[in-house]
Design an enzyme around this catalytic site. Structure first.
Site, PDB file in Angstrom:
ATOM      1  N   GLY A  56       0.833  -1.198   0.000  1.00 21.81           N
ATOM      2  CA  GLY A  56       0.000   0.000   0.000  1.00 21.81           C
ATOM      3  C   GLY A  56       0.868   1.248   0.000  1.00 21.81           C
ATOM      4  O   GLY A  56       2.096   1.167   0.156  1.00 21.81           O
ATOM      5  N   ASP A  57       0.238   2.400  -0.245  1.00 23.00           N
ATOM      6  CA  ASP A  57       0.945   3.691  -0.255  1.00 23.00           C
ATOM      7  C   ASP A  57       2.053   3.732  -1.305  1.00 23.00           C
ATOM      8  O   ASP A  57       3.075   4.383  -1.108  1.00 23.00           O
ATOM      9  CB  ASP A  57       1.539   4.009   1.126  1.00 23.00           C
ATOM     10  CG  ASP A  57       0.496   3.954   2.209  1.00 23.00           C
ATOM     11  OD1 ASP A  57      -0.585   4.508   1.995  1.00 23.00           O
ATOM     12  OD2 ASP A  57       0.748   3.318   3.248  1.00 23.00           O
ATOM     13  N   LYS A 105      -0.336   5.112  -5.846  1.00 21.13           N
ATOM     14  CA  LYS A 105      -1.310   4.755  -6.883  1.00 21.13           C
ATOM     15  C   LYS A 105      -2.104   5.973  -7.340  1.00 21.13           C
ATOM     16  O   LYS A 105      -2.520   6.071  -8.479  1.00 21.13           O
ATOM     17  CB  LYS A 105      -2.288   3.690  -6.352  1.00 21.13           C
ATOM     18  CG  LYS A 105      -1.633   2.357  -6.067  1.00 21.13           C
ATOM     19  CD  LYS A 105      -2.617   1.345  -5.521  1.00 21.13           C
ATOM     20  CE  LYS A 105      -3.133   1.663  -4.136  1.00 21.13           C
ATOM     21  NZ  LYS A 105      -2.135   1.617  -3.065  1.00 21.13           N
ATOM     22  N   GLY A 159      -6.294   6.044   1.839  1.00 12.51           N
ATOM     23  CA  GLY A 159      -6.102   7.493   1.810  1.00 12.51           C
ATOM     24  C   GLY A 159      -5.407   7.837   0.512  1.00 12.51           C
ATOM     25  O   GLY A 159      -4.233   7.553   0.356  1.00 12.51           O
ATOM     26  N   HIS A 160      -6.135   8.371  -0.442  1.00 12.54           N
ATOM     27  CA  HIS A 160      -5.543   8.698  -1.738  1.00 12.54           C
ATOM     28  C   HIS A 160      -5.353  10.204  -1.857  1.00 12.54           C
ATOM     29  O   HIS A 160      -6.321  10.955  -1.754  1.00 12.54           O
ATOM     30  CB  HIS A 160      -6.438   8.192  -2.877  1.00 12.54           C
ATOM     31  CG  HIS A 160      -6.467   6.696  -2.966  1.00 12.54           C
ATOM     32  ND1 HIS A 160      -7.410   5.989  -3.639  1.00 12.54           N
ATOM     33  CD2 HIS A 160      -5.625   5.769  -2.454  1.00 12.54           C
ATOM     34  CE1 HIS A 160      -7.159   4.694  -3.541  1.00 12.54           C
ATOM     35  NE2 HIS A 160      -6.088   4.536  -2.819  1.00 12.54           N
ATOM     36  N   GLN A 212      -4.980  -0.061  -0.996  1.00 13.90           N
ATOM     37  CA  GLN A 212      -4.026  -0.929  -0.270  1.00 13.90           C
ATOM     38  C   GLN A 212      -3.039  -1.579  -1.267  1.00 13.90           C
ATOM     39  O   GLN A 212      -2.820  -1.016  -2.327  1.00 13.90           O
ATOM     40  CB  GLN A 212      -4.749  -1.986   0.562  1.00 13.90           C
ATOM     41  CG  GLN A 212      -5.494  -1.423   1.764  1.00 13.90           C
ATOM     42  CD  GLN A 212      -6.896  -0.946   1.442  1.00 13.90           C
ATOM     43  OE1 GLN A 212      -7.639  -1.622   0.776  1.00 13.90           O
ATOM     44  NE2 GLN A 212      -7.256   0.227   1.927  1.00 13.90           N
TER      45      GLN A 212
HETATM   46  P1  IMP Z   1      -7.344  -2.402   8.006  1.00 11.46           P
HETATM   47  O1  IMP Z   1      -7.472  -2.395   6.506  1.00 11.46           O
HETATM   48  O2  IMP Z   1      -7.738  -1.093   8.636  1.00 11.46           O
HETATM   49  O3  IMP Z   1      -8.046  -3.585   8.640  1.00 11.46           O
HETATM   50  O4  IMP Z   1      -5.784  -2.590   8.365  1.00 11.46           O
HETATM   51  C1  IMP Z   1      -5.100  -3.812   8.091  1.00 11.46           C
HETATM   52  C2  IMP Z   1      -3.677  -3.533   7.632  1.00 11.46           C
HETATM   53  O5  IMP Z   1      -3.694  -2.899   6.355  1.00 11.46           O
HETATM   54  C3  IMP Z   1      -2.884  -2.587   8.542  1.00 11.46           C
HETATM   55  O6  IMP Z   1      -1.519  -2.982   8.517  1.00 11.46           O
HETATM   56  C4  IMP Z   1      -3.050  -1.237   7.870  1.00 11.46           C
HETATM   57  O7  IMP Z   1      -2.004  -0.358   8.203  1.00 11.46           O
HETATM   58  C5  IMP Z   1      -3.002  -1.653   6.407  1.00 11.46           C
HETATM   59  N1  IMP Z   1      -3.697  -0.704   5.520  1.00 11.46           N
HETATM   60  C6  IMP Z   1      -5.019  -0.541   5.381  1.00 11.46           C
HETATM   61  N2  IMP Z   1      -5.292   0.398   4.453  1.00 11.46           N
HETATM   62  C7  IMP Z   1      -4.107   0.829   3.997  1.00 11.46           C
HETATM   63  C8  IMP Z   1      -3.734   1.787   2.993  1.00 11.46           C
HETATM   64  O8  IMP Z   1      -4.561   2.420   2.336  1.00 11.46           O
HETATM   65  N3  IMP Z   1      -2.395   1.956   2.817  1.00 11.46           N
HETATM   66  C9  IMP Z   1      -1.463   1.228   3.490  1.00 11.46           C
HETATM   67  N4  IMP Z   1      -1.773   0.325   4.419  1.00 11.46           N
HETATM   68  C10 IMP Z   1      -3.083   0.118   4.670  1.00 11.46           C
END
Ligand code: IMP
Length: 432
Positions: free
Chosen positions: A12-13, A16, A40-41, A223
């Site tokens: 993720g991050d 994108k 978070g885009h 993600q």
């Molecule tokens: P959840 O999606 O909130 O359940 O988090 C599960 C895992 O995915 C954690 O390690 C978060 O930090 C990671 N995660 C969720 N959404 C993002 C994203 O948009 N970017 C990066 N990591 C994410």
């Protein structure tokens, strides 16, 4: 006319948003297919910065439809706040469309996400605490509430009462919390329903019709592949399918209709949240990359963990996604380093392995075997063509292509939209 899926090839991050922005400008429709407001885009349009969480980036481009597909979990309160924010910024949200089959994030999901993380203590996932995991749990347990139920005035009260009673048992008996009021939740959600009703339709029909009519459709991933619930570093994953396969399930579009899959990666790796990270840099070099790359979470503000590109995981991500193309971001962040490293294999208990082990205790013991490549200096502007890249950077890009068996289509050399080399025009000519 192509339908293109953009997916994260790391944790993720990967940036994108920047690639999506370029493609969304040329697309008739942008579709989100998984995740929710954990994403978070950051998108920069006309020098203005927009932060999007649930709404697809297509909303920022006149004439482009933005679709929240059935695979997304939707927090209606957060979605309405995002719509209000966009409207206050003068953005037309009239082309936003929400699937009638998307599942809702309920107040108890958010509460349980936090309580479960606290219960796990040291073994926490590091979730965004937005209720994503519990909402997907209920979806799969066939206890979810969908957008179609939200709009059903008569059925909604009953289903909320039933589900809140179940969750109250859990909240009170397991977590020692106060019970929630079903009546209050019903009143709130009835209000959200009336505001969201105009946006709702059968989006699988809409997206298929658009593709069949020859429109350019962009599936915007959230993600990253290594956070996929099946293929990621389980259990340190999100609860959805950020890989290309998730696009078909989360939109109701068959795999035969997706022409290209673009994997986005940074010239280094970041991870926010807990879980294995073999190439993590716990030193000054990692700190320097974090500061230069402004690596702090968009949704949570957390400092991101930093490491080198992990070719073992990149090859794996390329395989599970069927990547046809690659976009490399943030090569400018590494400018000035004498050398840069890419892990090409792991050493596990004295053996060389080239695929990541499923067992996390084994993955934790994996030591990256690095290949060291020459670094590149400040590019002093944006080269018009890939052929103008410094030789060392070109070698780096080639190495990424060898590892991923995909063609590099985009190279980003700075934060600004213009600081990008488009090696291949993925969508063809501009929309208008
Ligand atoms: P959840 O999606 O909130 O359940 O988090 C599960 C895992 O995915 C954690 O390690 C978060 O930090 C990671 N995660 C969720 N959404 C993002 C994203 O948009 N970017 C990066 N990591 C994410």
């Amino acid at each position: 006319m192509p339908a293109i899926a953009v997916v994260g090839a790391q944790f993720g991050d990967e940036g994108k948003g920047k690639v999506s922005h370029y493609l969304a400008e040329r697309a008739h429709m942008v579709v989100r297919t998984q995740g929710g407001n954990n994403a978070g885009h950051t998108v920069v349009v006309g020098g203005r910065i927009f932060r999007l969480h649930t709404v697809p980036s297509g909303v920022l481009y006149p004439g482009c439809k933005s679709v929240i597909g059935n695979g997304v979990v939707v927090d209606p309160k957060a979605l309405l706040e995002e719509i209000d924010y966009l409207r206050s910024e003068g953005v037309d949200t009239g082309r936003l469309i929400l699937s009638d089959r998307a599942h809702l994030i309920m107040p108890y999901h958010k509460l349980l996400d936090g309580l479960d993380e606290d219960r796990r203590g040291q073994r926490r996932i590091g979730t965004t605490r937005q209720g994503i995991g519990p909402a997907y749990m209920d979806k799969n347990a066939r206890l979810g509430i969908r957008v179609a139920d939200l709009l059903d005035r008569e059925g909604l009260r009953e289903v909320i009462e039933e589900h809140v009673a179940l969750k109250n048992d859990l909240l009170v008996k397991v977590y020692g919390q106060d019970p929630l009021s079903a009546a209050e939740i019903y009143e709130d959600y009835r209000g959200y329903a009336e505001r969201l009703r105009p946006f709702v339709t059968d989006t699988a029909r809409l997206v298929n019709d658009a593709i069949d009519a020859g429109e350019r459709v962009l599936f915007e991933g959230a993600q990253g592949s290594l956070l996929d619930v099946d293929h990621g570093t389980y259990p340190y994953v999100t609860s959805s399918h950020p890989i290309a396969g998730g696009v078909t399930i989360g939109s109701g579009v068959g795999p035969t209709k997706i022409d290209k899959v673009v994997g986005v990666l940074k010239a280094y790796t970041s991870r926010v949240g807990d879980g294995p990270f073999p190439t993590e840099l716990m030193d000054e070099q990692g700190d320097a990359i974090r500061e230069r790359g402004k690596e702090y979470g968009t949704t949570t503000g957390r400092p991101r963990r930093i490491g080198w590109v992990d070719g073992v995981l990149l090859g794996y991500a390329a395989r599970i996604n069927g990547l046809t193309h690659i976009a490399i971001n943030s090569v400018d962040v590494l400018a000035g380093f004498d050398t840069v490293k890419v892990a090409v294999a792991y050493e596990l208990d004295g053996r060389r392995i080239e695929d990541p082990p499923a067992n996390l205790r084994e993955l934790a013991r994996c030591k990256p075997i690095y290949e060291e490549l020459s670094g590149w200096g400040d590019l002093g502007g944006t080269p018009a063509h890939r052929s103008e890249l410094p030789a060392s950077l070109e070698s780096y890009v080639k190495r990424i292509e060898q590892i991923s068996h995909a063609k590099v289509a985009v190279i980003s050399v700075g934060r600004e939209q213009g600081e990008t080399i488009y090696v291949e025009d993925l969508f063809g000519k501009a929309r208008v």
